[in-house]
Design an enzyme around this catalytic site. Structure first.
Site, mmCIF file in Angstrom:
data_model
loop_
_atom_site.group_PDB
_atom_site.id
_atom_site.type_symbol
_atom_site.label_atom_id
_atom_site.label_comp_id
_atom_site.label_asym_id
_atom_site.label_seq_id
_atom_site.Cartn_x
_atom_site.Cartn_y
_atom_site.Cartn_z
ATOM 1 N N SER A 133 0.845 -1.184 0.000
ATOM 2 C CA SER A 133 0.000 0.000 0.000
ATOM 3 C C SER A 133 0.885 1.241 0.000
ATOM 4 O O SER A 133 1.771 1.390 0.834
ATOM 5 C CB SER A 133 -0.902 -0.004 1.238
ATOM 6 O OG SER A 133 -1.664 1.174 1.300
ATOM 7 N N GLY A 134 0.643 2.138 -0.943
ATOM 8 C CA GLY A 134 1.448 3.345 -1.052
ATOM 9 C C GLY A 134 2.634 3.221 -1.971
ATOM 10 O O GLY A 134 3.443 4.148 -2.064
ATOM 11 N N THR A 138 -2.033 2.551 -7.929
ATOM 12 C CA THR A 138 -3.120 3.315 -8.544
ATOM 13 C C THR A 138 -2.597 4.289 -9.587
ATOM 14 O O THR A 138 -3.182 4.455 -10.659
ATOM 15 C CB THR A 138 -3.914 4.052 -7.461
ATOM 16 O OG1 THR A 138 -4.440 3.104 -6.521
ATOM 17 C CG2 THR A 138 -5.065 4.832 -8.068
ATOM 18 N N ASN A 184 -0.396 6.065 3.249
ATOM 19 C CA ASN A 184 -0.682 6.562 1.902
ATOM 20 C C ASN A 184 -1.853 7.528 1.982
ATOM 21 O O ASN A 184 -2.879 7.225 2.591
ATOM 22 C CB ASN A 184 -1.030 5.382 0.979
ATOM 23 C CG ASN A 184 -1.181 5.803 -0.461
ATOM 24 O OD1 ASN A 184 -0.977 6.959 -0.800
ATOM 25 N ND2 ASN A 184 -1.544 4.857 -1.315
ATOM 26 N N SER A 187 -4.893 5.921 -0.507
ATOM 27 C CA SER A 187 -4.815 4.466 -0.479
ATOM 28 C C SER A 187 -6.103 3.857 -1.024
ATOM 29 O O SER A 187 -7.207 4.227 -0.607
ATOM 30 C CB SER A 187 -4.579 3.989 0.957
ATOM 31 O OG SER A 187 -4.573 2.586 1.020
ATOM 32 N N SER A 188 -5.966 2.936 -1.960
ATOM 33 C CA SER A 188 -7.134 2.225 -2.488
ATOM 34 C C SER A 188 -7.636 1.260 -1.429
ATOM 35 O O SER A 188 -6.914 0.356 -1.010
ATOM 36 C CB SER A 188 -6.768 1.462 -3.770
ATOM 37 O OG SER A 188 -6.389 2.335 -4.794
ATOM 38 N N GLY A 414 -2.665 -3.602 -1.721
ATOM 39 C CA GLY A 414 -1.395 -4.271 -1.490
ATOM 40 C C GLY A 414 -1.394 -5.074 -0.198
ATOM 41 O O GLY A 414 -2.336 -5.048 0.601
ATOM 42 N N GLU A 416 -0.852 -6.131 3.505
ATOM 43 C CA GLU A 416 -0.971 -5.293 4.712
ATOM 44 C C GLU A 416 -0.546 -6.078 5.945
ATOM 45 O O GLU A 416 -0.963 -7.226 6.149
ATOM 46 C CB GLU A 416 -2.410 -4.795 4.889
ATOM 47 C CG GLU A 416 -2.824 -3.793 3.825
ATOM 48 C CD GLU A 416 -4.199 -3.201 4.085
ATOM 49 O OE1 GLU A 416 -4.545 -2.234 3.394
ATOM 50 O OE2 GLU A 416 -4.914 -3.706 4.964
#
Length: 1261
Positions: A133-134, A138, A184, A187-188, A414, A416
């Site tokens: 993540s980050g 995206t 992030n 973040s999605s 992503g 985690e």
């Protein structure tokens, strides 16, 4: 020649060296200004293959602003956390049409490769983006969509509309599906798989989004310094005054769901601007204002639900602190406010005894239970709203026409690892395990297995296969984590704590797995990305993921049609079937995603996060080494260096590259008569590729380096260029020959036809003079032509344009123009000739004078004489050039002019005046010097005048000329010449009519074209061979044929085609068969994907097989046997076999609707354009996979939203907007979820609901 697609790097030709002396090339000063490469752009070139070596190379490049690096075809991206300015239009165009070796590593290179491969090889493509993540997943997905939208072309408005919609999904889904987290800012919090459908020429004609696992728990609680989804802050900050009045909207600080995490502002996020971008994106997608209004109303309901607070009464039950909030919630939901209060504070429980219904009780809830129910309703509304938006986007982006290929872009959450990991992290990490398994399957495991299967020489590479981890989570036998969760939910469904304890006991059975470790109320899973400790508390409750019946009944009682649309399916209380859990759905979604990805050719982008602080200068070596390790970059490099970059079947290799060998092709036709393997090997030999660069397997050819493939593509492109050049050269020679022939014909025609025309004009001039005037010798030359416009006024010369402007003739055509001498009278002096210009048009004669003023030449119109005023034209009978135009008594008198082309001028004027002007010829010329003042000019023969004539004192002295009866000289006889052959051009052979015929050389036999491997033959059907035994002859000694037996077995009757009856009504789309119940159809073709081709009333179409039932065939009685009488044998007629030749001009017959004719014109493995099968649902169904059966979609097309009523459904007026401040952070009524990390419940498709709905429709039908 510019480098073409996949052309590789151009080879600079070696400079010619002087004999015996080598020269050193001079250094180019421009080299000093080129950007030096830092590290290696493709890590397969690293000298030392280790995690540390990979990290060192990435660090060098990242520090220097080079964030992209290749490992073969895999792109490694390190997030720079700053704008590098590398996504502009100029950069994008630099990657257009280039292979990845021609340009530096970039995400545009991956997009170009996927788009090119789709068009060149007609195969579906997908881009899999993975990472923490980050790490920039995206952003990479957005850049791929940006590139494809630019390069895919298409001028049609519908194609541009699809592009705009695809790009508009980014801001829209980011607002509703992304949030600010500790790692992030964008973040999605959901997964997204975007499929873009293209037609046969690479233009986008539609798109579809599949949504995965929205983190809906974020709606009701976030940890400190995190935020809710972006849309809540955009809405509360950027809403209009009308919306604030309509929904009672206040700032984000006034609502518990947006303020209790104490993070209302983010430094690099402008919520107001993003809100307007979201509104714009909604308009591009096609959301109507009413639909947008209902979406924002749902957001207001969720925000106000969060402000419903509960207090504990003396009996321990809960009561609502401020009923004004629930009254306003009821107003927004268009439901009874009292029912809202009741549902939030109590629960209806039904007892059963012996399988029969018992009593119904209203059980009050304590504050914790009431808070949990309130949050469950808010989460359900937001989750279903997000599903509806995705479904609505799919409806708008539905394919406009049949699509041929697809490019999929996967942007998913992503891996985690938090301090407190629960069910949400388990689902997220499970999906990432499945994606890692795809990567291993396609790049490591499958590749090595294929080398063994194809008997390729290969050095095996050791790697970690994470299939054991995936089995640990998803397997049923032996039961995995999801199966244990389901069993615990089924056995202890009433008490969440008891269910958690049951789950802990069941996890003890998993301890035999080396990647699992039970630790009391926690358990450890050793994922590929690291060890993660999960907390069991609350897992079983999150796995059930169900909304209680009371809350569903509240939604059902609402007068808001849109709110009811969000909850289309409600559980049947009488059903004994266990509803699917969240674990079941995420497992099914992940499996469907894997199936879709495996059906396409993948491209990989592996993203890496350099630090946890979003710093543009910090490079955390330890964290990056960990990511390099679990991403398996080292193993990927080893496999890439030891393996083969490209492989394909012999048939496809031959089809693609047979043009490169003279043994396999002739004039573009495939001529190889051997098998495809030998043909492929011959092609690779003839192209001069080193033997160690390729190997031949059992069914495929393997090419080691991509440079070799690019070289083949270069040669293939060059072949087409060379063939095009040869065709152009032949065509130019043909055109040159044609033009030369035309020029010769034109030259001959001009020399004859125009000469005749000019001769006729000159003869007309002779007729006008009528033998009354002596002629000048030069006027009788044979090549003298009456050109007319000698000053080129019609040709727009510079002088002609100035004269035309002075005359102001406009668009009139000039019939004659020339220089002349005009006799000008001077006061007190004798007349004198003065130079002038004469211009004759179809209306008038213009006489112009030239003057010089201030050093500049000016042309002025001196006189204009209308043709209608000319009565006669007077000339002398000598050879002089003088003439006068006798006009009606004019103040200026008659002009007396001297013109070399007097005969042509007179002919022109006579023709223009239609012979109304008489031609007067005599020894003198009388003219009007002024009005009523006549003058006379005498003409005297004077042999002393050497040239032209001489005017002096009203007398013209001129020498003798040609006789008056003279005519033009006859044309000179041309010297007979030899006809020269046309030999200009390399393809034209020398020769001509005078050459002796040469013996013709015997041409080489032209190779016979062969069908490509895997294709049907396209040759004309050959004549059947006639066997001698099939042509009987009648001879006297031949025995007659024997009589038939008494009981002859008749040939079996042709079976009737099977017929089927429609069980239900079916509304088909284009290419599908519309059915009514009990319709009888005839089966034509069965397909494995569940769709059958049927025929009814002569019309064929597709229908789902689960809508059809077989009609039992009718029993047909056998016909009676023939009579036993024995007829006399008839004489056997002579059979003449006439061979039938296929008609080559006949149209091909379609052997299967939707497919190309089976005449070799289409490659069987290339998928034909298919009819649009895009579902309106956001559930994981892919257009890449087989066409699904058509039960009613989970998310129907959104209905037209009615205008918001001013009075609720229950008739109560709008309550006042609650003014109570948001609950304090330390309040006892604060949901317990706020004190824990944000959790997300898995979200997948509604497969069970779809099946149930289809069954319900079937039962009702």
């Amino acid at each position: 020649m510019a480098p073409s697609k996949k052309a590789g790097k151009k080879v600079t030709p070696a400079s010619k060296k002087s004999a015996g002396q080598g020269k050193v090339a001079k250094a180019d000063w421009k080299e000093g200004f080129k950007k030096k490469q830092v590290g290696v752009s493709d890590m397969t070139l690293l000298t030392t293959i280790s995690n540390e070596g990979v990290n060192e190379n990435l660090q060098k490049r990242w520090t220097n602003g080079e964030i992209y690096t290749y490992i073969g075809a895999v792109l490694i991206s390190v997030n720079p956390f700053r704008d590098l300015g590398i996504y502009g239009e100029e950069t994008l165009q630099r990657y257009r049409g280039k292979n990845r070796l021609e340009v530096p590593p970039h995400v545009f290179g991956i997009a170009e490769s996927a788009y090119y491969n789709m068009n060149a090889y007609h195969e579906n493509q997908c881009v899999i983006i993975s990472g923490e993540s980050g790490a920039g997943k995206t952003e990479a997905a957005k850049r791929i969509m940006q590139y494809i939208a630019v390069v895919s072309g298409g001028q049609d408005s519908s194609i541009q509309e699809i592009k705009d919609m695809v790009l508009a999904t980014n801001p829209l889904l980011e607002s509703f599906g992304c949030a600010k987290t500790l790692r992030n800012n964008n973040s999605s919090r959901h997964g997204k798989y975007l499929e873009i459908m293209f037609n046969g020429v690479g233009e986008p004609v539609g798109a579809q989004i599949t949504n995965y696992l929205l983190e809906k728990s974020r709606v009701v609680g976030q940890i400190e310094n995190e935020r809710n989804f972006h849309i809540f802050y955009q809405f509360t900050k950027g809403a209009s005054d009308e919306q604030r009045e309509l929904f009672g909207l206040q700032g984000p600080e006034a609502y518990a769901y947006t303020s209790l995490s104490n993070c209302l502002e983010v430094s690099d996020i402008d919520d107001v601007k993003d809100y307007h971008d979201t509104i714009t994106a909604m308009g591009v997608i096609g959301l109507t204002p009413d639909e947008q209004n209902e979406i924002f109303k749902m957001l207001a309901i969720i925000l106000w639900l969060g402000n419903v607070q509960f207090e504990e009464k003396d009996d321990g039950n809960s009561s609502i602190t401020d009923t004004g909030v629930t009254d306003f919630v009821g107003y927004l939901m268009e439901a009874d406010a009292a029912l809202v209060q009741k549902v939030l504070t109590s629960r209806v429980v039904e007892t059963s005894k012996g399988g029969r219904r018992g009593s119904i009780y209203d059980v009050p809830l304590n504050p914790a239970q009431a808070t949990s129910g309130r949050d469950a309703l808010a989460k359900a509304i937001y989750n279903n709203l997000f599903e509806w938006i995705v479904s609505r986007i799919n409806v708008s982006m539905k394919t406009r026409s049949a699509h041929a290929q697809i490019i999929g872009i996967l942007d998913i959450f992503g891996f985690e690892i938090f301090e407190d990991n629960s069910f949400e992290q388990l689902c997220i990490n499970y999906v990432n395990e499945k994606l890692q398994q795809i990567f291993i399957e396609l790049t490591l495991k499958t590749e090595q297995e294929e080398y063994v299967r194809e008997q390729i020489k290969w050095n095996p590479i050791k790697y970690f296969n994470n299939k054991i981890v995936c089995d640990l989570i998803e397997e049923r036998r032996p039961p995995g984590i999801f199966a244990a969760l389901n069993d615990a939910c089924a056995t202890a469904h009433a008490d969440p704590a008891a269910a958690d304890n049951s789950f802990v006991q069941r996890t003890a059975m998993l301890s035999s797995n080396a990647h699992f470790e039970a630790r009391g109320s926690q358990f450890l899973v050793r994922h590929y990305a690291g060890d993660v400790m999960y907390n069991v508390a609350g897992m079983t409750d999150k796995n059930k993921d169900s909304l209680i019946k009371d809350l569903l009944d509240l939604v059902g009682s609402s007068g808001n049609t849109f709110l009811q649309t969000l909850f289309p399916d409600r559980p049947d209380p009488n059903s004994k079937k266990r509803p699917p859990t969240a674990g079941d759905r995420i497992k099914q979604s992940a499996g469907a995603l894997v199936d879709n990805l495996m059906k396409a050719q993948p491209s990989y982008i592996r993203t890496i996060k350099p630090n946890q602080n979003r710093s543009s200068s910090e490079y955390d070596v330890k964290a990056i080494l960990h990511q390099i390790k679990y991403l398996g970059l080292q193993e990927n490099i080893r496999v890439r260096r030891a393996g083969f970059a490209y492989r394909n079947t012999f048939e496809k290799m031959v089809e693609r590259f047979y043009l490169l060998s003279p043994h396999t092709s002739y004039a573009g036709e495939y001529t190889w008569t051997g098998d495809s393997k030998s043909g492929c090997e011959q092609i690779l030999k003839d192209t001069g590729i080193a033997k160690d660069e390729w190997q031949m397997g059992v069914t495929k050819a393997f090419i080691k380096n991509p440079e070799t493939l690019f070289a083949l593509e270069t040669m293939r492109d060059r072949y087409w260029h060379n063939m095009a050049a040869r065709i152009q050269r032949a065509f130019r020679n043909y055109m040159r020959y044609k033009h030369e022939c035309a020029r010769r014909i034109q030259r001959f025609w001009k020399n004859n036809k125009e000469g005749i025309v000019y001769a006729q004009i000159r003869d007309y001039g002779h007729q006008i003079l009528a033998g009354r005037k002596e002629r000048r010798r030069f006027s009788l030359l044979s090549y003298r032509r009456f050109m007319g416009d000698y000053l080129d006024l019609n040709g727009k010369s510079s002088l002609g344009e100035e004269l035309a402007g002075a005359c102001n003739i406009g668009g009139e055509s000039v019939t004659f123009s020339s220089r002349i001498q005009l006799l000008v009278s001077k006061l007190g002096r004798s007349s004198k000739p003065s130079p002038r210009f004469i211009v004759v048009t179809e209306k008038a004669v213009h006489i112009l004078i030239v003057s010089v003023r201030d050093g500049q030449t000016q042309y002025n119109l001196e006189r204009r004489i209308a043709l209608s005023t000319i009565k006669s034209i007077a000339l002398s009978n000598l050879r002089d050039d003088w003439l006068t135009l006798n006009v009606n008594a004019s103040e200026e008198g008659d002009p007396l002019i001297s013109c070399y082309f007097k005969t042509e001028l007179v002919s022109n004027l006579v023709k223009l005046t239609r012979s109304t002007a008489n031609v007067v010829i005599g020894p003198t010329i009388e003219y009007s010097k002024k009005k009523d003042k006549m003058a006379q000019i005498k003409f005297i023969k004077d042999e002393t005048v050497a040239k032209d004539d001489l005017y002096k004192s009203h007398a013209v002295h001129v020498a003798s000329g040609e006789p008056q009866n003279s005519v033009s000289r006859p044309p000179a006889r041309r010297k007979p010449g030899v006809v020269r052959p046309i030999t200009q051009g390399k393809l034209l052979k020398a020769g001509g009519p005078s050459d002796k015929p040469k013996p013709r050389s015997v041409p080489k036999p032209k190779p016979v074209a062969q069908p490509l491997p895997g294709r049907n033959s396209t040759t004309v059907a050959s004549k059947p061979a006639i066997k001698p035994s099939l042509a009987p002859t009648s001879t006297a000694g031949q025995r007659p044929p024997p009589a038939p037996p008494r009981n002859v077995a008749l040939p079996p009757a042709r079976p009737e085609p099977p017929t089927y009856r429609a069980k239900f009504a079916f509304e088909g789309q284009e290419g599908e068969m519309c059915l009514k119940k009990d319709d009888i159809v005839e089966l034509v073709e069965k397909d494995e994907n569940g769709w059958w081709l049927v025929k009814m009333d002569g019309v064929e179409g597709w229908a789902p097989n689960n809508y059809l039932e077989l009609v039992p065939p009718k029993v047909v009685s056998a016909p009676p046997p023939p009579p036993r009488s024995r007829p006399a044998p008839a004489p056997t007629p002579k059979i003449s076999l006439t061979p039938v030749v296929a008609d080559a001009s006949s149209k091909p017959v379609s052997v299967f609707p939707g497919l190309q004719p089976s005449n070799g014109s289409a490659t069987p493995w290339k998928k034909p354009p298919t009819v649009d099968t895009t579902p309106a649902s956001s559930r994981p169904s892919s257009a890449i996979g087989s066409k699904p059966p058509p039960p009613v979609a989970a998310k129907p097309k959104p209905p037209v939203i009615p205008v918001k009523p001013s009075v609720s459904a229950k008739g109560s007026a709008k309550p006042p907007i609650p003014t109570a401040p948001r609950p304090p952070a330390a309040s006892t009524s604060r949901p317990s979820a706020f004190s824990k990390p944000a959790t997300a419940v898995g979200q997948v498709d509604l497969a069970a609901a779809l099946a149930k709905r289809a069954q319900r429709i079937a039962d009702s039908g």
